[in-house]
Write a protein that holds these residues in place. Structure first.
Motif, PDB file in Angstrom:
ATOM      1  N   ASN A  44      -0.929  -6.883   7.810  1.00 22.69           N
ATOM      2  CA  ASN A  44      -1.113  -7.512   6.499  1.00 22.69           C
ATOM      3  C   ASN A  44      -2.550  -7.299   6.031  1.00 22.69           C
ATOM      4  O   ASN A  44      -3.462  -7.122   6.849  1.00 22.69           O
ATOM      5  CB  ASN A  44      -0.878  -9.027   6.584  1.00 22.69           C
ATOM      6  N   GLY A  45      -2.744  -7.361   4.729  1.00 20.20           N
ATOM      7  CA  GLY A  45      -4.094  -7.420   4.176  1.00 20.20           C
ATOM      8  C   GLY A  45      -5.019  -6.304   4.610  1.00 20.20           C
ATOM      9  O   GLY A  45      -6.238  -6.488   4.663  1.00 20.20           O
ATOM     10  N   PHE A  46      -4.479  -5.127   4.908  1.00 19.60           N
ATOM     11  CA  PHE A  46      -5.300  -4.001   5.349  1.00 19.60           C
ATOM     12  C   PHE A  46      -6.192  -3.582   4.178  1.00 19.60           C
ATOM     13  O   PHE A  46      -5.698  -3.218   3.113  1.00 19.60           O
ATOM     14  CB  PHE A  46      -4.389  -2.865   5.796  1.00 19.60           C
ATOM     15  N   SER A  47      -7.512  -3.639   4.383  1.00 25.75           N
ATOM     16  CA  SER A  47      -8.425  -3.465   3.253  1.00 25.75           C
ATOM     17  C   SER A  47      -9.803  -3.044   3.736  1.00 25.75           C
ATOM     18  O   SER A  47     -10.149  -3.210   4.911  1.00 25.75           O
ATOM     19  CB  SER A  47      -8.533  -4.776   2.463  1.00 25.75           C
ATOM     20  N   GLY A 103       1.756  -9.886   3.332  1.00 23.02           N
ATOM     21  CA  GLY A 103       1.123  -9.635   2.049  1.00 23.02           C
ATOM     22  C   GLY A 103      -0.035  -8.675   2.205  1.00 23.02           C
ATOM     23  O   GLY A 103      -0.111  -7.917   3.174  1.00 23.02           O
ATOM     24  N   SER A 104      -0.944  -8.721   1.259  1.00 21.64           N
ATOM     25  CA  SER A 104      -1.992  -7.708   1.180  1.00 21.64           C
ATOM     26  C   SER A 104      -3.304  -8.347   0.761  1.00 21.64           C
ATOM     27  O   SER A 104      -3.393  -9.562   0.609  1.00 21.64           O
ATOM     28  CB  SER A 104      -1.573  -6.615   0.193  1.00 21.64           C
ATOM     29  N   TYR A 113      -9.472 -11.497  -1.692  1.00 16.98           N
ATOM     30  CA  TYR A 113      -8.275 -12.275  -1.977  1.00 16.98           C
ATOM     31  C   TYR A 113      -7.124 -11.792  -1.095  1.00 16.98           C
ATOM     32  O   TYR A 113      -6.913 -10.583  -0.959  1.00 16.98           O
ATOM     33  CB  TYR A 113      -7.872 -12.128  -3.441  1.00 16.98           C
ATOM     34  N   LEU A 114      -6.401 -12.722  -0.521  1.00 14.34           N
ATOM     35  CA  LEU A 114      -5.169 -12.425   0.194  1.00 14.34           C
ATOM     36  C   LEU A 114      -3.997 -12.875  -0.655  1.00 14.34           C
ATOM     37  O   LEU A 114      -3.957 -14.017  -1.117  1.00 14.34           O
ATOM     38  CB  LEU A 114      -5.121 -13.156   1.540  1.00 14.34           C
ATOM     39  N   ASP A 169       6.507 -10.095   0.599  1.00 14.60           N
ATOM     40  CA  ASP A 169       5.615  -9.013   1.035  1.00 14.60           C
ATOM     41  C   ASP A 169       4.884  -8.338  -0.132  1.00 14.60           C
ATOM     42  O   ASP A 169       4.961  -7.121  -0.317  1.00 14.60           O
ATOM     43  CB  ASP A 169       6.370  -7.952   1.844  1.00 14.60           C
ATOM     44  N   PRO A 170       4.126  -9.081  -0.935  1.00  9.82           N
ATOM     45  CA  PRO A 170       3.440  -8.472  -2.075  1.00  9.82           C
ATOM     46  C   PRO A 170       2.326  -7.514  -1.636  1.00  9.82           C
ATOM     47  O   PRO A 170       1.529  -7.839  -0.768  1.00  9.82           O
ATOM     48  CB  PRO A 170       2.858  -9.675  -2.821  1.00  9.82           C
ATOM     49  N   LYS A 171       2.298  -6.335  -2.235  1.00  7.31           N
ATOM     50  CA  LYS A 171       1.202  -5.369  -2.030  1.00  7.31           C
ATOM     51  C   LYS A 171       0.506  -5.166  -3.373  1.00  7.31           C
ATOM     52  O   LYS A 171       1.111  -4.701  -4.337  1.00  7.31           O
ATOM     53  CB  LYS A 171       1.734  -4.039  -1.488  1.00  7.31           C
TER      54      LYS A 171
END
Length: 506
Positions: A44-47, A103-104, A113-114, A169-171
């Motif tokens: 998740n949240g790969f950034s 999520g992302s 922001y997550l 699962d919002p991206k």
């Protein structure tokens, strides 16, 4: 102290109580991300934020089984050496009381922001009795997160042929002045699809359209969607649940792959080609990508599969991430390669050239349970050839990679790989100038095989004994090991970097 802060501290304390014992388990991975303890699944949240890579993951911090989802967290300066951070998200509010689902992440005005799915059960049937909404949490430092007071930012599902409860699962990404996100969904009659939303501020979201929907054997639910531009094309990555096996394809419980096309941002429709797998092995699900400061599109996935045996659960942990992989488009398809930074882990090079043999061949210095192999094999007049990994003849353990020239398939066979797992997976592979190039990464309980420069990849968890460290080549007919390099690899998760020679220094 907020309810969320209390829940995060409780989860982190639970992990800390057992992490030292978990760290001694023989199958603990040395250079793949996993939680210090207990269960993990989707990345998740790969950034990329403030000069570092942040990777979150679905996490149950109270047992080695799936449970109310939290977000675990690691960060890295180089995608190779990872530092464990405190739990980032925990269920704490009415809208996410039964889980902070996948999520992302995105940066806005210097803050991270997550965007995640708040989940709660409304009855005993976990297929029908649930509510899922989309929520935001924000951090000033990339470590400590607070949920927004006006959550959920996306509540009820849009009208139309859109399942009202399975919406997750919002991206999120930014294009021009607007933010967009895709969300996994299915129709009311169980056909997987992806929804597209748009926002000016991350807070107020409008539904744009069903961006893509399954036809034929394309699953009953599309999870973990991700849309991005790659080499001038729009790519939709998703994980369809419920695809039926077709010949050598789709033999995992659920699949992960992509379509390439062109997204019309005004209509919200993606005109796309056929579905292709991202990995042909056993253990690859819910991939997520990010783009870094070098413009590289990087992907990571959960290195496990739903409802498969996970022998490590007995030792209070379960699940891991794949190696980060850089994505490219070549001849109309995605190829994926290990990030070049992984070379920092290399030491103790053993090399051979032009080793011609038939039957069986063992090479001195080529063995181990935490190694990289880079091998080019000239098939010469052989009908079949390959190599066996994690071999222990006394125990009858081996993981077999073989290529059949008549069939044109590379096969990964884990029927004798150790505890818990079995089966074979196949990938269609064409030799290049009669040669097969394999780049193989083995960790204590995993193997990742990159074929012909990343045209195909096969990933699997395996659970052999500690003494199963042999590597053996075999052939029916004569082959030549044109070149072979073997490195031992250093540990890199939860420890300080150790300098090793990179390929350019050898």
């Amino acid at each position: 102290m907020t309810r969320h802060k209390q829940a995060v501290e409780k989860a982190t304390k639970s992990i800390n109580q057992v992490k030292e014992e978990v760290g001694t388990n023989q199958w603990r991975l040395k250079y793949h991300v996993s939680s210090p303890a207990y269960w993990i699944n989707d990345p998740n949240g790969f950034s990329f934020y403030n000069g570092e890579y942040h990777l979150f993951y679905q996490h149950h911090p109270y047992s080695a089984k799936w449970g109310p989802m939290h977000w675990g967290h690691v960060k890295s300066k180089d995608l190779t050496f990872w530092e464990h951070l405190p739990v980032a998200l925990a269920p704490s509010e009415e809208y996410d009381k039964d889980g902070c689902f996948s999520g992302s992440a995105i940066e806005k005005e210097g803050k991270l922001y997550l965007m995640y799915t708040g989940h709660k059960w409304t009855g005993d049937n976990h297929d029908t009795d649930l509510e899922q909404v989309q929520c935001l949490a924000v951090s000033e430092d990339g470590v400590n997160f607070e949920k927004l007071a006006n959550n959920p930012v996306i509540g009820a599902a849009p009208v139309g042929d859109i399942h009202p409860h399975h919406i997750r699962d919002p991206k999120v990404w930014k294009r021009g002045d607007d933010y967009y996100c895709v969300i996994g969904n299915k129709t009311k009659d169980e056909v997987g699809q992806v929804l597209l939303y748009r926002s000016h501020d991350l807070i107020e979201w409008e539904f744009v359209n069903v961006v893509a929907k399954g036809e034929g054997n394309f699953g009953f639910m599309w999870e973990c969607p991700d849309i991005f531009d790659l080499d001038g094309h729009d790519v939709l990555v998703m994980s369809p649940q419920g695809m039926e096996p077709e010949d050598y394809l789709y033999h995992n419980l659920h699949q992960s792959g992509y379509v390439i096309g062109e997204l019309d941002y005004e209509s919200g429709k993606l005109d796309h080609g056929s579905f292709e797998l991202l990995d042909y092995g056993f253990d690859f699900y819910a991939p997520q990508t990010t783009i870094d400061d070098q413009g590289r599109r990087v992907m990571v996935a959960w290195m496990a599969m739903w409802e498969s045996d996970m022998p490590e659960q007995e030792f209070n942990w379960a699940g891991a991430m794949t190696l980060p992989r850089q994505l490219f488009i070549q001849d109309g398809k995605i190829i994926s390669k290990p990030m070049p930074e992984v070379e920092k882990l290399r030491n103790e090079l053993t090399a051979y050239e032009n080793v011609i043999f038939e039957g069986k061949k063992v090479l001195g210095g080529v063995s181990g349970d935490c190694i990289e192999l880079d091998v080019v094999i000239d098939a010469k007049d052989a009908s079949l050839f390959g190599l066996k990994l994690r071999v222990n003849e006394e125990k009858g353990e081996e993981t077999v990679v073989r290529y059949d020239l008549a069939e044109g398939f590379l096969t990964l066979d884990r029927n004798k790989s150790g505890k818990g797992l079995d089966g074979i997976r196949q990938a269609p592979v064409e030799l290049k100038d009669n040669e097969l190039h394999l780049r193989i990464f083995m960790d204590q309980s995993s193997v990742e095989i990159f074929v012909n420069g990343g045209e195909k990849v096969m990933t699997s968890r395996i659970y052999p004994g500690q003494a199963s460290t042999g590597v053996e080549f075999f052939a029916e007919g004569t082959v030549s090991i044109k070149s072979l390099k073997k490195w031992s690899l250093n540990e890199s998760v939860g420890c300080e970097p150790v300098h090793s020679k990179s390929l350019s220094e050898i």
